[in-house]
Design an enzyme around this catalytic site. Structure first.
Site, PDB file in Angstrom:
ATOM      1  CE  LYS A  71      -4.195  -1.843   2.092  1.00 60.75           C
ATOM      2  NZ  LYS A  71      -5.218  -1.679   3.118  1.00 60.75           N
ATOM      3  CG  ASN A  92      -7.416   0.867  -0.860  1.00 61.19           C
ATOM      4  OD1 ASN A  92      -7.614   1.885  -1.517  1.00 61.19           O
ATOM      5  ND2 ASN A  92      -8.359   0.273  -0.166  1.00 61.19           N
ATOM      6  N   GLY A 133      -3.479   1.200   9.805  1.00 59.04           N
ATOM      7  CA  GLY A 133      -3.832   1.592   8.440  1.00 59.04           C
ATOM      8  C   GLY A 133      -5.307   1.921   8.272  1.00 59.04           C
ATOM      9  CB  ALA A 134      -8.406   0.074   9.149  1.00 60.50           C
TER      10      ALA A 134
HETATM   11  P1  NDP Z   1      -2.857  -2.458  11.547  1.00 63.43           P
HETATM   12  O1  NDP Z   1      -1.986  -3.612  11.899  1.00 63.43           O
HETATM   13  O2  NDP Z   1      -2.324  -1.358  10.716  1.00 63.43           O
HETATM   14  O3  NDP Z   1      -3.416  -1.799  12.915  1.00 63.43           O
HETATM   15  C1  NDP Z   1      -3.972  -2.601  13.928  1.00 63.43           C
HETATM   16  C2  NDP Z   1      -4.590  -1.715  14.981  1.00 63.43           C
HETATM   17  O4  NDP Z   1      -5.248  -2.536  15.939  1.00 63.43           O
HETATM   18  C3  NDP Z   1      -3.577  -0.881  15.762  1.00 63.43           C
HETATM   19  O5  NDP Z   1      -4.170   0.319  16.168  1.00 63.43           O
HETATM   20  C4  NDP Z   1      -3.281  -1.799  16.954  1.00 63.43           C
HETATM   21  O6  NDP Z   1      -2.779  -1.096  18.063  1.00 63.43           O
HETATM   22  C5  NDP Z   1      -4.657  -2.312  17.245  1.00 63.43           C
HETATM   23  N1  NDP Z   1      -4.680  -3.579  17.981  1.00 63.43           N
HETATM   24  C6  NDP Z   1      -4.447  -4.814  17.465  1.00 63.43           C
HETATM   25  N2  NDP Z   1      -4.603  -5.739  18.430  1.00 63.43           N
HETATM   26  C7  NDP Z   1      -4.938  -5.071  19.571  1.00 63.43           C
HETATM   27  C8  NDP Z   1      -5.230  -5.475  20.904  1.00 63.43           C
HETATM   28  N3  NDP Z   1      -5.201  -6.752  21.268  1.00 63.43           N
HETATM   29  N4  NDP Z   1      -5.548  -4.516  21.808  1.00 63.43           N
HETATM   30  C9  NDP Z   1      -5.592  -3.214  21.450  1.00 63.43           C
HETATM   31  N5  NDP Z   1      -5.314  -2.768  20.204  1.00 63.43           N
HETATM   32  C10 NDP Z   1      -4.993  -3.690  19.275  1.00 63.43           C
HETATM   33  O7  NDP Z   1      -4.137  -3.109  10.883  1.00 63.43           O
HETATM   34  P2  NDP Z   1      -5.250  -2.386   9.962  1.00 63.43           P
HETATM   35  O8  NDP Z   1      -5.476  -1.029  10.483  1.00 63.43           O
HETATM   36  O9  NDP Z   1      -4.904  -2.552   8.543  1.00 63.43           O
HETATM   37  O10 NDP Z   1      -6.519  -3.308  10.234  1.00 63.43           O
HETATM   38  C11 NDP Z   1      -7.226  -3.244  11.459  1.00 63.43           C
HETATM   39  C12 NDP Z   1      -8.481  -4.095  11.329  1.00 63.43           C
HETATM   40  O11 NDP Z   1      -9.319  -3.518  10.348  1.00 63.43           O
HETATM   41  C13 NDP Z   1      -8.206  -5.534  10.864  1.00 63.43           C
HETATM   42  O12 NDP Z   1      -9.003  -6.404  11.625  1.00 63.43           O
HETATM   43  C14 NDP Z   1      -8.666  -5.548   9.429  1.00 63.43           C
HETATM   44  O13 NDP Z   1      -9.158  -6.810   9.047  1.00 63.43           O
HETATM   45  C15 NDP Z   1      -9.795  -4.520   9.472  1.00 63.43           C
HETATM   46  N6  NDP Z   1     -10.042  -3.898   8.177  1.00 63.43           N
HETATM   47  C16 NDP Z   1     -11.314  -3.931   7.683  1.00 63.43           C
HETATM   48  C17 NDP Z   1     -11.611  -3.340   6.485  1.00 63.43           C
HETATM   49  C18 NDP Z   1     -13.001  -3.410   5.981  1.00 63.43           C
HETATM   50  O14 NDP Z   1     -13.215  -3.100   4.793  1.00 63.43           O
HETATM   51  N7  NDP Z   1     -13.989  -3.740   6.790  1.00 63.43           N
HETATM   52  C19 NDP Z   1     -10.584  -2.655   5.682  1.00 63.43           C
HETATM   53  C20 NDP Z   1      -9.280  -2.636   6.307  1.00 63.43           C
HETATM   54  C21 NDP Z   1      -9.035  -3.246   7.510  1.00 63.43           C
HETATM   55  P3  NDP Z   1      -1.191  -0.795  18.202  1.00 63.43           P
HETATM   56  O15 NDP Z   1      -0.916   0.383  17.293  1.00 63.43           O
HETATM   57  O16 NDP Z   1      -1.030  -0.493  19.633  1.00 63.43           O
HETATM   58  O17 NDP Z   1      -0.484  -2.044  17.760  1.00 63.43           O
END
Ligand code: NDP
Length: 290
Positions: A71, A92, A133-134
């Protein structure tokens, strides 16, 4: 009448492409609307991304989606960026426009289209969990849609602060952040949503399969029935957050709406056709039910 055997081409470049259901959803829409367009799901190694983009240009593709891990890197191979992709620094969806490949980001736009079916974000106050990212994509689009303020709640404090700084410097929204380990957080029964909040978004991976029992660390008694609660999780779409928010009388939006509307927006960019979101939603629902 002469035949035309030359289909137009679109697709996706990613790693782990075999797990990406977008192809099924997009092709269902192409079929439903009688569009002679294909969507080719391609496994592309990072070393070969430039070759893949040159190949798409050479073959006259209408455009392509880009998923993990391309991306950001794909930007080096494009001719320009749309407004929100430029602020996010992530693409994307690439679109061929007048011979130029332009990078867009439909993640946040898909979310917004889904949200707008329930509430207009203009002038609204938001609490958003996540800064990945999201979350980045959603926050930038909410800002461009005129949302008034956003509180970012993230586990990693620096990542949350970086997103708040980006929003404050590049958009008109008023952004602040708090850490999940901060005083207003999990140990004390979860983050309390401030009074006056209109929309709460989970943009973290909490609740994603296989960890389906996980719950966003939110104090549910701070939710009010006039709030809209949105989750980005697609698998499963009915997360604990959606269930518990609904039980408190809130309006809810699941992650399927975001994924479907991203498809709708991508197809509109590539072909100019407004496709039926219902056909696409039915396809992904059937996939997740299976
Ligand atoms: P990233 O890896 O970029 O970010 C993950 C985020 O989730 C971070 O803010 C991370 O916090 C947080 N996180 C993960 N696990 C935990 C936990 N156990 N406790 C607290 N915070 C947590 O992933 P994306 O942003 O790309 O994706 C996030 C979600 O969005 C995914 O589940 C993905 O499938 C979904 N998604 C859905 C889409 C849709 O069209 N519906 C499109 C894109 C994504 P930290 O920064 O502290 O690690």
């Amino acid at each position: 009448m002469p035949h035309n055997f030359l289909a137009r081409l679109t697709g996706s470049f990613s790693q782990g492409a075999a797990d990406n259901p977008t192809v099924a959803m997009v092709e269902a829409a192409y079929r439903h609307h009688g569009l002679d367009v294909r969507y080719i799901n391609c496994e592309v190694h990072p070393d070969k991304l430039g070759d893949a983009v040159r190949g798409a240009r050479a073959m006259g593709w209408l455009g392509f989606n880009c998923s993990m891990p391309h991306k950001v890197k794909v930007i080096d191979h494009l001719d320009g960026l749309g407004q929100s992709a430029a602020v996010m620094g992530a693409v994307n969806c690439a679109v061929m426009r007048d011979g130029k490949l332009i990078g867009e980001n439909t993640d946040g736009k898909g979310f917004l289209q889904s949200l707008r079916q329930v509430v207009d974000p203009e002038g609204k106050s938001i609490v958003m969990f996540g800064a990945g990212g999201a979350a980045r994509a959603i926050a930038v689009e909410l800002a461009f849609a005129g949302a008034k303020k956003i509180l970012i709640v993230n586990r990693d404090d620096k990542r949350g602060r970086d997103l708040a700084d980006l929003l404050n410097s590049k958009t008109k929204i008023t952004a602040s952040n708090t850490s999940l380990s901060g005083s207003n957080a999990a140990g004390s029964g979860g983050v309390r949503v401030p009074d006056g909040t209109d929309i709460v978004v989970n943009a973290t991976s909490i609740g994603l399969y296989p960890d389906v029992d996980a719950q966003v660390p939110l104090s549910f008694d701070s939710l009010k029935p006039n709030m809209v609660i949105a989750d980005v999780i697609v698998n499963p779409p009915r997360t604990n957050l959606i269930r518990d928010a609904q039980a408190r009388g809130c309006k809810v939006i699941d992650g399927l709406g975001m994924v479907v509307n991203q498809g709708v927006i991508g197809i509109k960019y590539w072909t100019g056709v407004d496709v039926d979101a219902g056909v696409m939603r039915k396809t992904v629902e059937a996939l997740f039910a299976a």
